[in-house]
Design a protein around this motif. Sequence first.
Motif, PDB file in Angstrom:
ATOM      1  N   ASP A 193       0.768  -1.175  -0.033  1.00 64.15           N
ATOM      2  CA  ASP A 193       0.029  -0.079   0.043  1.00 64.15           C
ATOM      3  C   ASP A 193       0.867   1.049  -0.138  1.00 64.15           C
ATOM      4  O   ASP A 193       1.903   1.339   0.431  1.00 64.15           O
ATOM      5  CB  ASP A 193      -1.001   0.039   1.184  1.00 64.15           C
ATOM      6  N   LEU A 194       0.258   2.273  -0.378  1.00 69.55           N
ATOM      7  CA  LEU A 194       1.281   3.512  -0.491  1.00 69.55           C
ATOM      8  C   LEU A 194       1.275   4.242   1.049  1.00 69.55           C
ATOM      9  O   LEU A 194       0.479   3.835   1.756  1.00 69.55           O
ATOM     10  CB  LEU A 194       0.121   4.569  -1.110  1.00 69.55           C
ATOM     11  N   VAL A 195       2.617   4.635   1.198  1.00 64.72           N
ATOM     12  CA  VAL A 195       3.136   4.949   2.458  1.00 64.72           C
ATOM     13  C   VAL A 195       3.678   6.355   2.308  1.00 64.72           C
ATOM     14  O   VAL A 195       4.490   6.546   1.500  1.00 64.72           O
ATOM     15  CB  VAL A 195       3.980   4.009   3.233  1.00 64.72           C
ATOM     16  N   ALA A 196       3.082   7.470   2.993  1.00 70.92           N
ATOM     17  CA  ALA A 196       3.919   8.651   3.039  1.00 70.92           C
ATOM     18  C   ALA A 196       4.382   9.082   4.321  1.00 70.92           C
ATOM     19  O   ALA A 196       3.793   8.804   5.480  1.00 70.92           O
ATOM     20  CB  ALA A 196       2.630   9.490   2.719  1.00 70.92           C
ATOM     21  N   THR A 197       5.310  10.022   4.383  1.00 74.22           N
ATOM     22  CA  THR A 197       5.679  10.606   5.551  1.00 74.22           C
ATOM     23  C   THR A 197       5.905  12.373   5.262  1.00 74.22           C
ATOM     24  O   THR A 197       6.431  12.512   3.950  1.00 74.22           O
ATOM     25  CB  THR A 197       7.120  10.111   6.211  1.00 74.22           C
ATOM     26  N   ALA A 198       5.479  13.030   6.086  1.00 69.14           N
ATOM     27  CA  ALA A 198       5.450  14.539   5.653  1.00 69.14           C
ATOM     28  C   ALA A 198       6.766  15.033   5.871  1.00 69.14           C
ATOM     29  O   ALA A 198       7.354  16.271   5.315  1.00 69.14           O
ATOM     30  CB  ALA A 198       4.196  15.402   6.455  1.00 69.14           C
ATOM     31  N   PRO A 200       3.932   0.800  -4.026  1.00 71.40           N
ATOM     32  CA  PRO A 200       4.402  -0.426  -4.315  1.00 71.40           C
ATOM     33  C   PRO A 200       4.280  -0.551  -5.956  1.00 71.40           C
ATOM     34  O   PRO A 200       3.277  -0.057  -6.620  1.00 71.40           O
ATOM     35  CB  PRO A 200       3.391  -1.380  -3.836  1.00 71.40           C
ATOM     36  N   THR A 201       5.127  -1.237  -6.374  1.00 70.54           N
ATOM     37  CA  THR A 201       5.117  -1.863  -7.884  1.00 70.54           C
ATOM     38  C   THR A 201       5.022  -3.227  -7.844  1.00 70.54           C
ATOM     39  O   THR A 201       5.409  -4.242  -6.928  1.00 70.54           O
ATOM     40  CB  THR A 201       6.437  -1.298  -8.461  1.00 70.54           C
ATOM     41  N   ALA A 202       4.387  -3.617  -9.033  1.00 74.86           N
ATOM     42  CA  ALA A 202       4.152  -5.205  -9.093  1.00 74.86           C
ATOM     43  C   ALA A 202       4.038  -5.348 -10.805  1.00 74.86           C
ATOM     44  O   ALA A 202       4.118  -4.665 -11.559  1.00 74.86           O
ATOM     45  CB  ALA A 202       2.319  -5.409  -8.884  1.00 74.86           C
ATOM     46  N   ILE A 203       4.349  -6.635 -10.966  1.00 75.77           N
ATOM     47  CA  ILE A 203       4.365  -7.258 -12.295  1.00 75.77           C
ATOM     48  C   ILE A 203       3.636  -8.597 -12.224  1.00 75.77           C
ATOM     49  O   ILE A 203       3.879  -9.483 -11.478  1.00 75.77           O
ATOM     50  CB  ILE A 203       6.042  -7.528 -12.664  1.00 75.77           C
ATOM     51  N   GLY A 204       2.845  -8.671 -13.106  1.00 77.49           N
ATOM     52  CA  GLY A 204       2.059 -10.006 -13.464  1.00 77.49           C
ATOM     53  C   GLY A 204       1.278 -10.163 -12.016  1.00 77.49           C
ATOM     54  O   GLY A 204       1.096 -11.312 -11.769  1.00 77.49           O
ATOM     55  N   PRO A 208       3.892  -8.192  -6.280  1.00 78.24           N
ATOM     56  CA  PRO A 208       4.776  -7.252  -5.458  1.00 78.24           C
ATOM     57  C   PRO A 208       6.224  -7.524  -5.898  1.00 78.24           C
ATOM     58  O   PRO A 208       6.617  -8.590  -5.791  1.00 78.24           O
ATOM     59  CB  PRO A 208       4.528  -7.257  -3.990  1.00 78.24           C
ATOM     60  N   VAL A 209       6.911  -6.355  -6.603  1.00 79.90           N
ATOM     61  CA  VAL A 209       8.257  -6.675  -6.986  1.00 79.90           C
ATOM     62  C   VAL A 209       9.309  -5.394  -6.216  1.00 79.90           C
ATOM     63  O   VAL A 209      10.504  -5.431  -6.546  1.00 79.90           O
ATOM     64  CB  VAL A 209       8.561  -6.455  -8.472  1.00 79.90           C
ATOM     65  N   GLY A 210       8.569  -4.369  -5.715  1.00 77.15           N
ATOM     66  CA  GLY A 210       9.289  -3.571  -5.104  1.00 77.15           C
ATOM     67  C   GLY A 210       8.540  -2.198  -5.183  1.00 77.15           C
ATOM     68  O   GLY A 210       7.236  -2.192  -4.996  1.00 77.15           O
ATOM     69  N   THR A 211       9.033  -1.238  -4.811  1.00 75.31           N
ATOM     70  CA  THR A 211       8.548   0.277  -4.485  1.00 75.31           C
ATOM     71  C   THR A 211       9.219   1.378  -5.414  1.00 75.31           C
ATOM     72  O   THR A 211      10.373   1.529  -5.496  1.00 75.31           O
ATOM     73  CB  THR A 211       8.493   0.831  -3.080  1.00 75.31           C
ATOM     74  N   LEU A 212       8.419   2.273  -6.000  1.00 76.53           N
ATOM     75  CA  LEU A 212       8.757   3.449  -6.597  1.00 76.53           C
ATOM     76  C   LEU A 212       8.473   4.681  -5.704  1.00 76.53           C
ATOM     77  O   LEU A 212       7.315   4.530  -5.301  1.00 76.53           O
ATOM     78  CB  LEU A 212       7.909   3.747  -7.831  1.00 76.53           C
TER      79      LEU A 212
END
Length: 140
Positions: free
Chosen positions: A87-92, A119-123, A126-130
Motif C-alpha cells: 500500500d502507499l506509505v507517506a511521511t510529511a 508499491p510496484t507489481a509485475i504480473g 509485488p516486485v518493489g517500490t517506486l
Amino acid sequence: MADPRLENGLRQLARFPVTGDNTADLLQQAVLATRGMPGVSGAGLMLVDADGQLRYAAASDDAGARLERAQEELGVGPCQSGFRRDDLVATADLRADPRWPALARWLADCPVRAVLAVPTAIGGGPVGTLNAYRDRPHRW
C-alpha cells in the motif's frame, strides 16, 4: 493524502511493462519521469531480490540513491513499509517521523524530507517500490 495527479502518475509508472530487454532503461526512465511530477524533487526505485529483500535499483539523483541505500541497509523506512503492506506509505517529514528514527539519523545531512512510497507489481505480484521525495517537509 497525495495530490491525485501525483498519485496517479506514480501508479502509472509503477505499471510500466517490463520485457526483460528494456529493464535497465525502464528503471531509469521511471525514476527520471517522477521529477516532472508536481512537487517532486527526486525519486528512487527498490526491487525485491530472490531472498525477498528490497534492494536499491535506480535513482534520479544522489539524494534518492542515499534514501534507497539507507533503507536497504537498515531494513526500515517508508519504502520498506509500503512494500510489506502493499500500500502507499507517506511521511510529511522523514526527520520528524517517529516510525523510523534510525533512518532519520542516517539521512540527517541529506535533503530528503517528505517521502511517498508506491508499491510496484509485475504480473499481479509485488516486485518493489517506486519512491518520490521532496527536499522540504510536505503533507502528501
